[in-house]
Design a protein around this motif. Structure first.
Motif, mmCIF file in Angstrom:
data_model
loop_
_atom_site.group_PDB
_atom_site.id
_atom_site.type_symbol
_atom_site.label_atom_id
_atom_site.label_comp_id
_atom_site.label_asym_id
_atom_site.label_seq_id
_atom_site.Cartn_x
_atom_site.Cartn_y
_atom_site.Cartn_z
ATOM 1 N N UNK A 427 45.690 37.728 32.295
ATOM 2 C CA UNK A 427 45.175 37.887 30.926
ATOM 3 C C UNK A 427 43.773 37.309 30.805
ATOM 4 N N UNK A 428 43.553 36.156 31.432
ATOM 5 C CA UNK A 428 42.258 35.478 31.297
ATOM 6 C C UNK A 428 41.123 36.283 31.914
ATOM 7 N N UNK A 429 41.464 37.182 32.855
ATOM 8 C CA UNK A 429 40.426 38.033 33.453
ATOM 9 C C UNK A 429 39.824 38.983 32.408
ATOM 10 N N UNK A 430 40.596 39.268 31.363
ATOM 11 C CA UNK A 430 40.122 40.229 30.362
ATOM 12 C C UNK A 430 39.274 39.593 29.258
ATOM 13 N N UNK A 431 39.151 38.266 29.289
ATOM 14 C CA UNK A 431 38.402 37.590 28.232
ATOM 15 C C UNK A 431 36.937 38.008 28.234
ATOM 16 N N UNK A 432 36.465 38.323 29.435
ATOM 17 C CA UNK A 432 35.101 38.785 29.609
ATOM 18 C C UNK A 432 34.770 39.925 28.642
ATOM 19 N N UNK A 433 35.637 40.948 28.662
ATOM 20 C CA UNK A 433 35.437 42.098 27.790
ATOM 21 C C UNK A 433 35.541 41.676 26.324
ATOM 22 N N UNK A 434 36.494 40.776 26.055
ATOM 23 C CA UNK A 434 36.697 40.314 24.682
ATOM 24 C C UNK A 434 35.438 39.618 24.158
ATOM 25 N N UNK A 435 34.844 38.753 24.992
ATOM 26 C CA UNK A 435 33.659 38.002 24.577
ATOM 27 C C UNK A 435 32.461 38.923 24.375
ATOM 28 N N UNK A 447 44.929 44.607 28.882
ATOM 29 C CA UNK A 447 45.794 43.548 29.408
ATOM 30 C C UNK A 447 47.175 44.131 29.727
ATOM 31 N N UNK A 448 47.700 44.903 28.763
ATOM 32 C CA UNK A 448 49.031 45.479 28.930
ATOM 33 C C UNK A 448 49.078 46.369 30.171
ATOM 34 N N UNK A 449 48.007 47.139 30.378
ATOM 35 C CA UNK A 449 47.981 48.028 31.545
ATOM 36 C C UNK A 449 48.066 47.226 32.837
ATOM 37 N N UNK A 450 47.331 46.092 32.879
ATOM 38 C CA UNK A 450 47.353 45.250 34.082
ATOM 39 C C UNK A 450 48.715 44.608 34.294
ATOM 40 N N UNK A 451 49.316 44.117 33.194
ATOM 41 C CA UNK A 451 50.635 43.501 33.309
ATOM 42 C C UNK A 451 51.644 44.560 33.749
ATOM 43 N N UNK A 452 51.475 45.774 33.205
ATOM 44 C CA UNK A 452 52.367 46.871 33.575
ATOM 45 C C UNK A 452 52.272 47.169 35.067
ATOM 46 N N UNK A 453 51.035 47.207 35.588
ATOM 47 C CA UNK A 453 50.902 47.541 37.011
ATOM 48 C C UNK A 453 51.433 46.400 37.873
ATOM 49 N N UNK A 454 51.311 45.165 37.360
ATOM 50 C CA UNK A 454 51.899 44.042 38.087
ATOM 51 C C UNK A 454 53.419 44.184 38.114
ATOM 52 N N UNK A 455 53.964 44.617 36.962
ATOM 53 C CA UNK A 455 55.423 44.806 36.885
ATOM 54 C C UNK A 455 55.860 45.898 37.864
ATOM 55 N N UNK A 456 55.055 46.974 37.960
ATOM 56 C CA UNK A 456 55.380 48.033 38.912
ATOM 57 C C UNK A 456 55.318 47.524 40.346
ATOM 58 N N UNK A 457 54.286 46.685 40.619
ATOM 59 C CA UNK A 457 54.159 46.101 41.962
ATOM 60 C C UNK A 457 55.378 45.276 42.325
ATOM 61 N N UNK A 458 55.853 44.496 41.336
ATOM 62 C CA UNK A 458 56.968 43.588 41.606
ATOM 63 C C UNK A 458 58.271 44.369 41.784
#
Lengths: 459, 314
Positions: A427-435, A447-458
């Motif tokens: 999540x913290x990697x996305x703060x850049x875009x937020x700022x 963020x959700x897309x990244x968490x989703x792909x992590x879930x797929x990886x796992x």
């Protein structure tokens, strides 16, 4: 050519022999794990010299009582990850590890002896533990470790600065963000000091701490939820809070020194800061202009928000837990953990009482014995306790605060996903875009897309 | 009986061979122990389906062979992201390190007052332990206390300090710069250009002055002498450096991990392997990632050799 073939076959032979040897020695190692009275090794993340000395004292008392020698090894959390992995591969594991609740990786690889932990908890009485803390270390329906103590996040604020700016104490995240922005504009100093550095553990903690204040969830029942409206709202407020910094992006250390320098009105930190605010920690001296004349400046002019929004009472915090690794000297390890959570408990908490709130409040005879003892423990080498400095109300609300400790996914089937998301600072990697001004709804969707792909990886 | 008998069984040539083998045996042994066996273990782990705790009980016969580790790695976005980052890192550091080293070596070719001192100073980054170098950079680039940000905000008038080591994309107008990646690349160039400088300087000292003098007499100007006389002589050394530098950059872990821990879009393959191993405790996955790195480098190495051979033949 013939030489080459000979070398190849020699390598093949050596390799087979080496693997066979490794297998044999693996079997042999189990022998010393079984001896009940052998010396045990204890890894502790409390590595400061005076805390090490205190822990060694407790271990010595334990040795006197049981005859079991204890080697106390100082090892910070991140080093424990590395050392346990290499140790497990070579069959040389410690017997007890005091560790944060992110046990999913270890559990997946079979490194944790959950039967041993469960036995200790049942022996001491599961009802003598903080129920929330037990939930956190419950993976796949089994306890992976034994909870010891923990801390929660507090929002510390300067009463004098809020008064000066005519601000009320905020009671929701939106109000907090507005207040921080006002301070930045009117006083010219930092509104909120907290970990905001993109992609770092500091910011990962702050994100989980702040986002939960709107009721935002990372994942529920296997469905990624971080793109919900609550999360988008929290992301927007997070951007405002980060933007209220007069000194760019903070990590936890620079956030703390900014507050102790009197250059911030709000400050997000763990309960560990309670002794530092009173100037009791030599490593983090008070440097504010007013502090020269008045050592109690921050004690007098600081107050605390434990629960920001009554509608979403979720406090970020963490717990420390005794892990008994697979292949450890189980029986001695169990005895040691039981000692650390009974006779040696108060001394252990006393190494840093402000950051070590007991998760076993009492025993069968006296359900609040350890919590009461903890309330009187002096902080940071002084003779003052949390209650002496900040009043009994704070002691009570901290003790109760441990019941509101809330961590995304911990204790549910999503623990592995939440643990990995946290560990990899997803999540913290996305703060850049937020700022840089990206729409918060877009940021949480990414963020959700990244968490989703992590879930797929796992898988 | 003994000596004479043995002597009669082995010819002189065979005996010499035997001596040779005996003398080189320690190196074979060392290579086997520290390179071959660990490498074979990595191959086995990469193709096996197991939990870390099972390693103790593993034998070649009981291994559950599987391609799952590779399937998982190759189908995950982070793998390709890390690969892209690694290639970008390796390409730009290689260009920077070699370009920088050659330029400085050429600039310092002719003697000038203080040449030795300047040369020695230029070598400092290379001699400095990497932990010292990264600490200096981290301190200088710190958003709160760093020299660079203090200079930027107080003298250059930046509105806010820049988090050099954690910012993934920094907007300059409408152009996004991969900030953290650029910084780690600059660090590597700063640290390793002196290595190229040393090699190129050594080679330059062997370029006969007569060649250039002759060219000058024939009317060649300075630029022509450089491109037609000096640079062609550097080709061999630069080609070797190109290979070495690319391999080293591709595998680089120390500087990047010490500077950013992989944050801000600097998660190269080597850092990813380390994280798979320590953060996720997944030896199989880490081994698969590592093996993929080896294969890519192997392909690059073979390609380099082919190109080089063809050029030499010309």
């Amino acid at each position: 050519m013939q030489v080459n073939r000979r070398i190849t076959s020699a390598v093949g032979l050596t390799l087979t022999a080496a693997l066979a040897l490794a297998a044999c020695s693996g079997g042999g190692d189990d022998g010393d794990g079984g001896e009940a009275s052998g010396p045990i090794t204890f890894w502790t993340p409390h590595v400061q010299p005076e805390r090490m000395a205190a822990q060694q004292d407790i271990a010595d008392e334990f040795t006197e009582e049981t005859g079991i020698e204890v080697e106390v090894v100082a090892m910070a959390g991140a080093d424990q990850d590395q050392a346990l992995v290499t140790g497990a591969a070579s069959g040389d594991v410690p017997d007890v590890v005091l560790h944060a609740p992110d046990l999913s990786a270890w559990q997946t690889q079979g490194l944790v002896d959950s039967d041993a932990a469960t036995a200790v908890i049942e022996n001491l009485g599961a009802d003598t533990f903080n129920a929330q803390a037990l939930d956190i270390i419950n993976i796949d329906g089994a306890y992976q470790a034994i909870p010891s103590d923990g801390w929660v996040h507090l929002i510390v604020y300067r009463t004098d600065l809020l008064e000066e700016a005519g601000l009320e104490v905020p009671t929701s995240l939106d109000e907090l963000a507005d207040a921080a922005e006002t301070i930045r504009q009117e006083e010219g100093i930092t509104g909120m000091a907290m970990g905001t550095q993109v992609g770092t553990p500091s910011a990962t903690e702050a994100v989980e701490s702040i986002f939960q204040q709107t009721g935002c969830q990372l994942v529920t029942d296997g469905t990624v939820q971080i793109d919900s409206a609550e999360c988008a709202q929290a992301a927007g407020d997070f951007a405002t809070l980060a933007d209220s910094s007069a000194a760019g992006q903070f990590d936890v250390d620079s956030a703390r020194s900014t507050y102790l320098d009197g250059k911030a009105a709000f400050f997000l930190f763990s309960t560990h800061v309670l002794d530092e605010l009173a100037g009791l920690d030599d490593d983090n001296p008070l440097t504010c202009a007013e502090c020269g004349d008045n050592e109690d400046f921050f004690v007098e002019n600081s107050d605390f928000i434990t629960v920001l929004d009554e509608n979403n009472p979720a406090q970020y915090g963490t717990t420390l837990n005794y892990v008994i690794p697979t292949g450890a000297n189980t029986e001695a390890a169990q005895q040691f953990v039981e000692y650390m959570l009974s006779d040696g408990y108060a001394t252990m908490l006393g190494t840093a009482p402000e950051g070590r709130i007991p998760l076993r409040p009492g025993n069968a005879d006296d359900p609040t014995q350890y919590l009461d003892e903890w309330g009187t423990l002096p902080m940071g080498g002084s003779d003052q306790s949390v209650g002496d400095l900040y009043g009994e109300d704070l002691v009570t609300s901290l003790g109760e605060g441990m019941n509101a400790v809330s961590r995304w996914g911990f204790g549910t089937d999503d623990a592995v996903l939440a643990g990995e998301t946290f560990a990899q600072n997803v999540l913290a990697e996305h703060l850049d875009a937020l700022y840089s001004g990206t729409d918060p709804q877009q940021v949480v969707s990414d963020m959700a897309a990244d968490v989703q792909s992590l879930q797929d990886d796992l898988g | 009986m003994t000596r004479a008998a043995r002597g009669s069984r082995l010819s002189r040539g065979q005996r010499a061979n035997l001596h040779g083998y005996l003398l080189s045996a320690p190196s074979y042994l060392a290579v086997t122990l520290v390179i071959l066996i660990p490498f074979c273990a990595v191959v086995i782990f990469a193709f096996a389906d197991f939990r870390l705790i099972d390693i103790q009980q593993m034998t070649l016969g009981t291994i559950d062979w599987s391609l799952a580790n590779f399937a998982k790695a190759l189908s995950s976005g982070t793998f390709w992201g890390a690969l892209g980052t690694t290639v970008a890192y390796a390409v730009f550091t290689t260009i920077g390190v070699i370009g920088g080293g050659v330029v400085v070596a050429l600039a310092m070719r002719r003697p000038f007052p203080g040449q030795t001192v300047v040369r020695a100073l230029f070598l400092v980054p290379y001699v400095l332990p990497v932990i010292a170098g990264t600490t200096i950079w981290r301190t200088m680039l710190n958003p709160q206390y760093g020299f660079l940000n203090a200079f930027g905000t107080q003298v250059l008038g930046w509105e806010t300090p820049i988090a050099f080591l954690t910012t993934k994309t920094f907007q300059v107008g409408s152009v996004g710069i991969p900030m953290a990646l650029t910084v780690v690349i600059l660090f590597e160039i700063w640290k390793s250009a002196p290595f190229t400088f040393l090699f190129v300087t050594a080679r330059l000292q062997n370029v006969p002055a007569e060649l250039e003098d002759a060219a000058a007499i024939d009317g060649a100007n300075a630029r022509q002498r450089l491109t037609h006389i000096v640079l062609p002589q550097l080709r061999t050394v630069v080609m070797v450096l190109l290979l070495l530098r690319f391999i080293w950059s591709f595998q680089n872990f120390n500087d990047i991990y010490l500077l950013t821990q992989g944050a801000g879009g600097t998660e190269v393959m080597a850092v990813k392997v380390f994280k798979e191993l320590t953060v996720r405790a997944d030896v199989g996955s880490a081994a698969a990632y590592g093996l993929c790195m080896t294969v890519i480098l192997l392909v690059f190495g073979i390609g380099w050799a082919l190109v080089n051979r063809r050029k030499e033949a010309m």
